[in-house]
Design an enzyme around this catalytic site. Structure first.
Site, PDB file in Angstrom:
ATOM      1  N   ILE A   1      -9.089  14.153   7.930  1.00 41.84           N
ATOM      2  CA  ILE A   1      -8.216  12.973   7.842  1.00 41.84           C
ATOM      3  C   ILE A   1      -8.935  11.765   7.257  1.00 41.84           C
ATOM      4  O   ILE A   1      -8.295  10.777   6.915  1.00 41.84           O
ATOM      5  CB  ILE A   1      -7.571  12.617   9.206  1.00 41.84           C
ATOM      6  CG1 ILE A   1      -8.631  12.289  10.254  1.00 41.84           C
ATOM      7  CG2 ILE A   1      -6.651  13.739   9.670  1.00 41.84           C
ATOM      8  CD1 ILE A   1      -8.059  11.721  11.536  1.00 41.84           C
TER       9      ILE A   1
ATOM     10  N   ASN B   1     -22.918  19.211  10.729  1.00 41.76           N
ATOM     11  CA  ASN B   1     -23.590  18.117  11.422  1.00 41.76           C
ATOM     12  C   ASN B   1     -23.775  18.604  12.857  1.00 41.76           C
ATOM     13  O   ASN B   1     -22.785  18.871  13.540  1.00 41.76           O
ATOM     14  CB  ASN B   1     -22.763  16.837  11.388  1.00 41.76           C
ATOM     15  CG  ASN B   1     -22.607  16.301   9.982  1.00 41.76           C
ATOM     16  OD1 ASN B   1     -23.517  16.382   9.177  1.00 41.76           O
ATOM     17  ND2 ASN B   1     -21.438  15.776   9.681  1.00 41.76           N
TER      18      ASN B   1
ATOM     19  N   GLN C   1     -22.426  14.147  14.110  1.00 42.06           N
ATOM     20  CA  GLN C   1     -21.345  14.940  14.691  1.00 42.06           C
ATOM     21  C   GLN C   1     -20.565  14.076  15.668  1.00 42.06           C
ATOM     22  O   GLN C   1     -21.143  13.449  16.560  1.00 42.06           O
ATOM     23  CB  GLN C   1     -21.892  16.182  15.408  1.00 42.06           C
ATOM     24  CG  GLN C   1     -20.799  17.094  15.924  1.00 42.06           C
ATOM     25  CD  GLN C   1     -21.339  18.360  16.594  1.00 42.06           C
ATOM     26  OE1 GLN C   1     -22.545  18.528  16.761  1.00 42.06           O
ATOM     27  NE2 GLN C   1     -20.428  19.236  16.979  1.00 42.06           N
TER      28      GLN C   1
ATOM     29  N   HIS D   1     -18.110  22.960  13.592  1.00 39.18           N
ATOM     30  CA  HIS D   1     -17.270  22.882  12.394  1.00 39.18           C
ATOM     31  C   HIS D   1     -18.116  22.690  11.150  1.00 39.18           C
ATOM     32  O   HIS D   1     -19.169  22.075  11.189  1.00 39.18           O
ATOM     33  CB  HIS D   1     -16.209  21.783  12.506  1.00 39.18           C
ATOM     34  CG  HIS D   1     -16.750  20.406  12.724  1.00 39.18           C
ATOM     35  ND1 HIS D   1     -17.261  19.975  13.934  1.00 39.18           N
ATOM     36  CD2 HIS D   1     -16.860  19.351  11.875  1.00 39.18           C
ATOM     37  CE1 HIS D   1     -17.638  18.707  13.833  1.00 39.18           C
ATOM     38  NE2 HIS D   1     -17.418  18.309  12.576  1.00 39.18           N
TER      39      HIS D   1
ATOM     40  N   HIS E   1     -18.056  21.345   7.196  1.00 36.56           N
ATOM     41  CA  HIS E   1     -17.382  20.523   6.193  1.00 36.56           C
ATOM     42  C   HIS E   1     -17.531  21.220   4.846  1.00 36.56           C
ATOM     43  O   HIS E   1     -18.664  21.546   4.445  1.00 36.56           O
ATOM     44  CB  HIS E   1     -18.033  19.139   6.083  1.00 36.56           C
ATOM     45  CG  HIS E   1     -17.942  18.321   7.326  1.00 36.56           C
ATOM     46  ND1 HIS E   1     -17.037  17.298   7.464  1.00 36.56           N
ATOM     47  CD2 HIS E   1     -18.656  18.370   8.473  1.00 36.56           C
ATOM     48  CE1 HIS E   1     -17.197  16.736   8.650  1.00 36.56           C
ATOM     49  NE2 HIS E   1     -18.177  17.372   9.288  1.00 36.56           N
TER      50      HIS E   1
END
Length: 119
Positions: free
Chosen positions: A37, A92, A99, A105, A107
């Site tokens: 987002i 991260n 993070q 996760h 990127h």
């Protein structure tokens, strides 16, 4: 090995469960990928394992196949997004590395020149 229980306050667990809306770009049995987002590049997609682990190191330790699934999903996304000139895949790990959501996760960034070092 069984993943730890999902915390009630984990944003990415809520996205995986469909309780929080996100622009999903890919999903399979082990991963979900959605657009960031706050994108840092024209293409900025997050790939998360469906299993909850706090960070990439924890995922690698407890579920190495899940880590491989995240990387395979990233490669598929790069191909689908037309990142023929290359892409950056970034984990991260820890607050000191930036993070902010403590669910592992990756990127996937691309669509512009990505200099090194980042910044």
């Amino acid at each position: 090995m069984t993943a730890p229980a999902r915390p009630d306050d984990c944003l990415f667990c809520k996205i995986v469960a469909g309780d929080v809306p996100a622009e999903i770009v890919r999903a399979d049995e082990t991963t979900v990928a959605f657009r960031d987002i706050h994108p840092q590049a024209p293409t900025h997609v997050l790939v998360v394992p469906r299993s909850h682990y706090a960070d990439a190191a924890e995922l690698a330790h407890h579920e190495p196949a899940g880590l491989a699934d995240v990387l395979r999903a990233a490669a598929d996304i790069a191909e689908r997004e037309g990142l023929t000139e290359g892409y950056r895949a970034v984990f991260n790990t820890g607050a000191g590395a930036g993070q902010t959501v403590f669910h592992a996760h990756l990127h996937v960034l691309g669509g512009r020149s990505l200099q090194w070092p980042p910044g």
